[in-house]
Design a protein around this motif. Structure first.
Motif, short mmCIF file in Angstrom:
data_model
loop_
_atom_site.label_atom_id
_atom_site.label_comp_id
_atom_site.label_asym_id
_atom_site.label_seq_id
_atom_site.Cartn_x
_atom_site.Cartn_y
_atom_site.Cartn_z
N GLY A 1 -1.87 16.71 -9.55
CA GLY A 1 -2.71 17.13 -8.51
C GLY A 1 -3.03 15.95 -7.65
N LEU A 2 -4.39 15.83 -7.23
CA LEU A 2 -4.78 14.92 -6.65
C LEU A 2 -6.20 14.11 -7.21
CD1 LEU A 2 -5.26 16.63 -2.95
CD2 LEU A 2 -3.59 14.88 -3.65
N LEU A 3 -6.28 12.87 -7.00
CA LEU A 3 -7.44 11.74 -7.46
C LEU A 3 -8.19 11.77 -6.04
CD1 LEU A 3 -9.31 10.12 -8.87
CD2 LEU A 3 -7.75 8.30 -8.54
N ILE A 4 -9.28 12.33 -5.98
CA ILE A 4 -9.92 12.22 -4.64
C ILE A 4 -11.33 11.36 -4.78
CG2 ILE A 4 -11.19 13.54 -2.83
CD1 ILE A 4 -9.84 16.02 -3.86
N LEU B 1 0.72 18.26 0.95
CA LEU B 1 1.01 16.80 0.18
C LEU B 1 2.20 17.12 -0.88
CD1 LEU B 1 -2.32 15.07 0.06
CD2 LEU B 1 -0.49 15.09 1.76
N PHE B 2 2.49 18.12 -1.28
CA PHE B 2 3.11 18.41 -2.48
C PHE B 2 4.71 18.88 -2.00
CE2 PHE B 2 -1.16 18.43 -3.74
CZ PHE B 2 -1.14 17.76 -4.84
N ARG B 3 5.56 18.57 -2.97
CA ARG B 3 6.94 18.89 -2.83
C ARG B 3 7.35 20.22 -3.04
NH1 ARG B 3 6.96 14.35 -6.09
NH2 ARG B 3 7.78 12.47 -5.14
N ASP B 4 8.07 20.82 -2.09
CA ASP B 4 8.66 22.30 -2.27
C ASP B 4 9.97 22.03 -3.04
OD1 ASP B 4 10.48 21.42 -0.30
OD2 ASP B 4 9.61 22.72 1.31
N ASN C 1 5.51 20.01 1.62
CA ASN C 1 5.07 21.12 2.30
C ASN C 1 4.17 22.16 1.48
OD1 ASN C 1 5.87 22.59 4.69
ND2 ASN C 1 7.37 23.47 3.74
N LEU C 2 3.68 21.74 0.53
CA LEU C 2 2.86 22.68 -0.14
C LEU C 2 1.47 22.12 -0.34
CD1 LEU C 2 5.29 23.79 -3.05
CD2 LEU C 2 4.63 24.94 -0.98
N SER C 3 0.31 22.74 -0.35
CA SER C 3 -0.87 22.30 -0.49
C SER C 3 -1.35 22.50 -2.09
CB SER C 3 -1.97 23.09 0.04
OG SER C 3 -1.74 24.65 -0.25
N ILE C 4 -2.44 21.93 -2.47
CA ILE C 4 -2.57 21.62 -3.89
C ILE C 4 -3.05 23.10 -4.57
CG2 ILE C 4 -5.10 21.63 -3.62
CD1 ILE C 4 -5.03 19.54 -5.81
N PRO C 5 -3.64 24.34 -3.74
CA PRO C 5 -3.90 25.46 -4.14
C PRO C 5 -2.22 26.27 -4.57
CG PRO C 5 -5.17 25.30 -2.58
CD PRO C 5 -4.40 24.21 -2.59
N GLU D 1 -0.70 25.11 -7.77
CA GLU D 1 -1.54 25.16 -8.96
C GLU D 1 -2.23 23.75 -9.69
OE1 GLU D 1 0.10 28.20 -11.61
OE2 GLU D 1 0.27 29.51 -10.16
N GLY D 2 -2.08 23.02 -8.84
CA GLY D 2 -2.49 21.51 -9.21
C GLY D 2 -4.10 21.42 -9.35
N ALA D 3 -4.80 20.59 -9.81
CA ALA D 3 -6.04 20.07 -10.02
C ALA D 3 -6.51 18.79 -9.19
CB ALA D 3 -6.36 20.04 -11.60
#
Length: 148
Positions: free
Chosen positions: A26-29, A54-57, A63-67, A70-72
């Motif tokens: 996921g993301l460390l923010i 920010l995530f790979r398709d 091309n994919l968002s965090i939702p 299913e990342g956190a």
């Protein structure tokens, strides 16, 4: 508000040698409230982050968002993002919001991000935290709401 996003394979926060939060992919923010920020600023930043691709398709493209993955998110308050290094060799932090306002905005940001479908954990505001992460990519993105 300012935020530094790092795409991670995992990240965690320890306080006094005890793990208080951790995520897998996921993301460390790292987030910093600035003077003039308000609840609307925090919400806008949360919306922006939830939609960033920010995530790979399947083709390996970001091309994919965090939702969508299913990342956190692991959200950590980081007043040093307001560092002013324009004079001398010691950074100044007077550009960060005052602690009571900063804590409220940090918590509001995290709550709003969670309401957008992003599972999350948080650090502990004001604590001396040990943050560990494995940066994936590496992908690191800087966001500053006062410049769009």
């Amino acid at each position: 508000m300012r935020a530094l996003l790092q795409r991670v394979t995992n990240a965690a926060v320890d306080v006094d040698g005890t793990r208080i939060a951790g995520i897998g992919a996921g993301l460390l923010i790292l987030v910093c409230a600035m003077p003039g920020d308000d609840a609307a600023t925090a919400e806008a930043l949360a919306v922006k982050i939830s939609k960033l691709r920010l995530f790979r398709d399947d083709a390996g493209r970001m091309n994919l968002s965090i939702p969508q993955t299913e990342g956190a998110a692991l959200v950590v308050s980081q007043f040093t993002l307001a560092a002013d290094t324009s004079r001398g060799n010691r950074p100044g932090f007077s550009g960060a919001a005052k602690p009571d306002k900063a804590e409220a905005l940090y918590l509001h940001f995290a709550q709003h991000l969670g309401s957008l479908g992003v599972p999350l954990e948080t650090g502990r505001f004001g604590a001396d935290m040990a943050v560990s992460l494995i940066n994936d990519g590496p992908v690191t993105i800087w966001l500053n709401t006062d410049v769009g």
